[in-house]
Design a protein around this motif. Sequence first.
Motif, PDB file in Angstrom:
ATOM      1  N   THR A   1      35.746  -0.068  77.534  1.00 17.42           N
ATOM      2  CA  THR A   1      35.128   0.192  79.319  1.00 17.42           C
ATOM      3  C   THR A   1      34.673   1.388  78.823  1.00 17.42           C
ATOM      4  O   THR A   1      34.677   2.137  78.372  1.00 17.42           O
ATOM      5  CB  THR A   1      36.622   0.066  79.536  1.00 17.42           C
ATOM      6  N   ILE A   2      33.379   1.189  79.538  1.00 18.33           N
ATOM      7  CA  ILE A   2      32.028   1.877  79.206  1.00 18.33           C
ATOM      8  C   ILE A   2      31.291   2.314  80.686  1.00 18.33           C
ATOM      9  O   ILE A   2      32.277   1.821  81.913  1.00 18.33           O
ATOM     10  CB  ILE A   2      31.171   1.619  78.339  1.00 18.33           C
ATOM     11  N   ARG A   3      30.622   2.929  81.399  1.00 16.31           N
ATOM     12  CA  ARG A   3      29.919   3.061  82.518  1.00 16.31           C
ATOM     13  C   ARG A   3      28.469   2.609  81.707  1.00 16.31           C
ATOM     14  O   ARG A   3      27.328   2.452  80.773  1.00 16.31           O
ATOM     15  CB  ARG A   3      29.539   4.140  82.796  1.00 16.31           C
ATOM     16  N   ALA A   4      27.982   1.814  82.865  1.00 13.41           N
ATOM     17  CA  ALA A   4      26.526   1.480  83.429  1.00 13.41           C
ATOM     18  C   ALA A   4      25.202   2.064  82.543  1.00 13.41           C
ATOM     19  O   ALA A   4      25.548   3.500  83.021  1.00 13.41           O
ATOM     20  CB  ALA A   4      25.835   0.817  84.855  1.00 13.41           C
ATOM     21  N   GLY A   5      24.846   1.800  81.452  1.00 15.99           N
ATOM     22  CA  GLY A   5      24.197   2.852  80.874  1.00 15.99           C
ATOM     23  C   GLY A   5      24.392   3.274  79.381  1.00 15.99           C
ATOM     24  O   GLY A   5      23.594   3.534  78.358  1.00 15.99           O
TER      25      GLY A   5
ATOM     26  N   ARG B   1      35.268   6.644  86.049  1.00 14.51           N
ATOM     27  CA  ARG B   1      36.142   6.997  84.895  1.00 14.51           C
ATOM     28  C   ARG B   1      36.734   6.034  84.264  1.00 14.51           C
ATOM     29  O   ARG B   1      36.892   4.894  84.580  1.00 14.51           O
ATOM     30  CB  ARG B   1      37.528   7.843  85.716  1.00 14.51           C
ATOM     31  N   VAL B   2      36.618   6.534  82.940  1.00 10.66           N
ATOM     32  CA  VAL B   2      36.345   5.827  81.787  1.00 10.66           C
ATOM     33  C   VAL B   2      37.514   6.735  80.259  1.00 10.66           C
ATOM     34  O   VAL B   2      37.600   7.625  80.715  1.00 10.66           O
ATOM     35  CB  VAL B   2      35.126   4.675  80.985  1.00 10.66           C
ATOM     36  N   PRO B   3      38.041   5.538  79.909  1.00  8.40           N
ATOM     37  CA  PRO B   3      38.827   6.567  78.990  1.00  8.40           C
ATOM     38  C   PRO B   3      37.799   7.409  77.672  1.00  8.40           C
ATOM     39  O   PRO B   3      37.220   7.475  77.541  1.00  8.40           O
ATOM     40  CB  PRO B   3      39.426   5.574  78.299  1.00  8.40           C
TER      41      PRO B   3
ATOM     42  N   THR C   1      36.802   9.567  74.701  1.00  6.55           N
ATOM     43  CA  THR C   1      37.241   9.479  72.785  1.00  6.55           C
ATOM     44  C   THR C   1      37.984   8.791  72.879  1.00  6.55           C
ATOM     45  O   THR C   1      39.172   8.549  71.567  1.00  6.55           O
ATOM     46  CB  THR C   1      35.862  10.229  72.717  1.00  6.55           C
ATOM     47  N   ARG C   2      38.905  10.646  72.871  1.00  9.40           N
ATOM     48  CA  ARG C   2      40.263  10.637  72.590  1.00  9.40           C
ATOM     49  C   ARG C   2      41.259   9.192  72.554  1.00  9.40           C
ATOM     50  O   ARG C   2      42.081   8.586  72.289  1.00  9.40           O
ATOM     51  CB  ARG C   2      41.186  12.062  72.679  1.00  9.40           C
ATOM     52  N   ALA C   3      41.164   9.275  74.105  1.00 12.44           N
ATOM     53  CA  ALA C   3      42.066   7.950  74.521  1.00 12.44           C
ATOM     54  C   ALA C   3      41.770   7.002  73.996  1.00 12.44           C
ATOM     55  O   ALA C   3      42.572   5.979  73.471  1.00 12.44           O
ATOM     56  CB  ALA C   3      42.325   7.937  76.181  1.00 12.44           C
ATOM     57  N   ASP C   4      40.209   6.201  74.252  1.00 11.37           N
ATOM     58  CA  ASP C   4      40.495   5.177  73.675  1.00 11.37           C
ATOM     59  C   ASP C   4      40.059   4.842  71.911  1.00 11.37           C
ATOM     60  O   ASP C   4      41.417   3.736  71.098  1.00 11.37           O
ATOM     61  CB  ASP C   4      38.524   5.024  73.511  1.00 11.37           C
ATOM     62  N   ARG C   5      40.104   6.165  70.857  1.00 11.63           N
ATOM     63  CA  ARG C   5      41.042   5.839  69.876  1.00 11.63           C
ATOM     64  C   ARG C   5      42.654   5.564  69.139  1.00 11.63           C
ATOM     65  O   ARG C   5      42.739   4.876  68.952  1.00 11.63           O
ATOM     66  CB  ARG C   5      40.382   6.864  68.945  1.00 11.63           C
TER      67      ARG C   5
END
Length: 169
Positions: A21-25, A145-147, A149-153
Amino acid sequence: AGKLKFPAALDLNGFFRKTVTIRAGDSVKWVWSKRVVHTVTFLAKGDSRPPFERPDAANPYTGFNDSQGLPFWFNGQPSIEIPPEHAFPQGGSSADGRTYRNSGLSAPAFTPYTLKFPKKGTYKYLCLVHPGMDARVKVLPKTARVPSTRADRKARIAEFAKALKAADR
């Protein structure tokens, strides 16, 4: 994949995270395992998964003999080729959800593949080498809001651990 011990005789064919999950751009960067060859492929809108290879009738197999010097049965049969649009990068540096984008084969260089996602939406992708290996990129509006880096990892390591456990069974 974090602090997990990866068994030497095991290959896991999967994208970890299954959904990014990311933001546009924003961009996504795929980093390859140097154990197995993969692709990151976004199909053109309406296309179905193509076969990874195809017969090449213009270049049949010839001259293959067994230890007795007898020709193998496949001499004269079409050889197999990997189409260039599967083997090499295609489509540029950003995804639009409508046109074909492909990393090309990860090997032999195993150079990371990066793709930018300018518009919100859900972008499904797959590996042309391994049927069933697929994932998606969920692109939210620029202010969402996106996760972290720590939450994503942490989530990636958990997905990987679950896959290892299933493979071990």
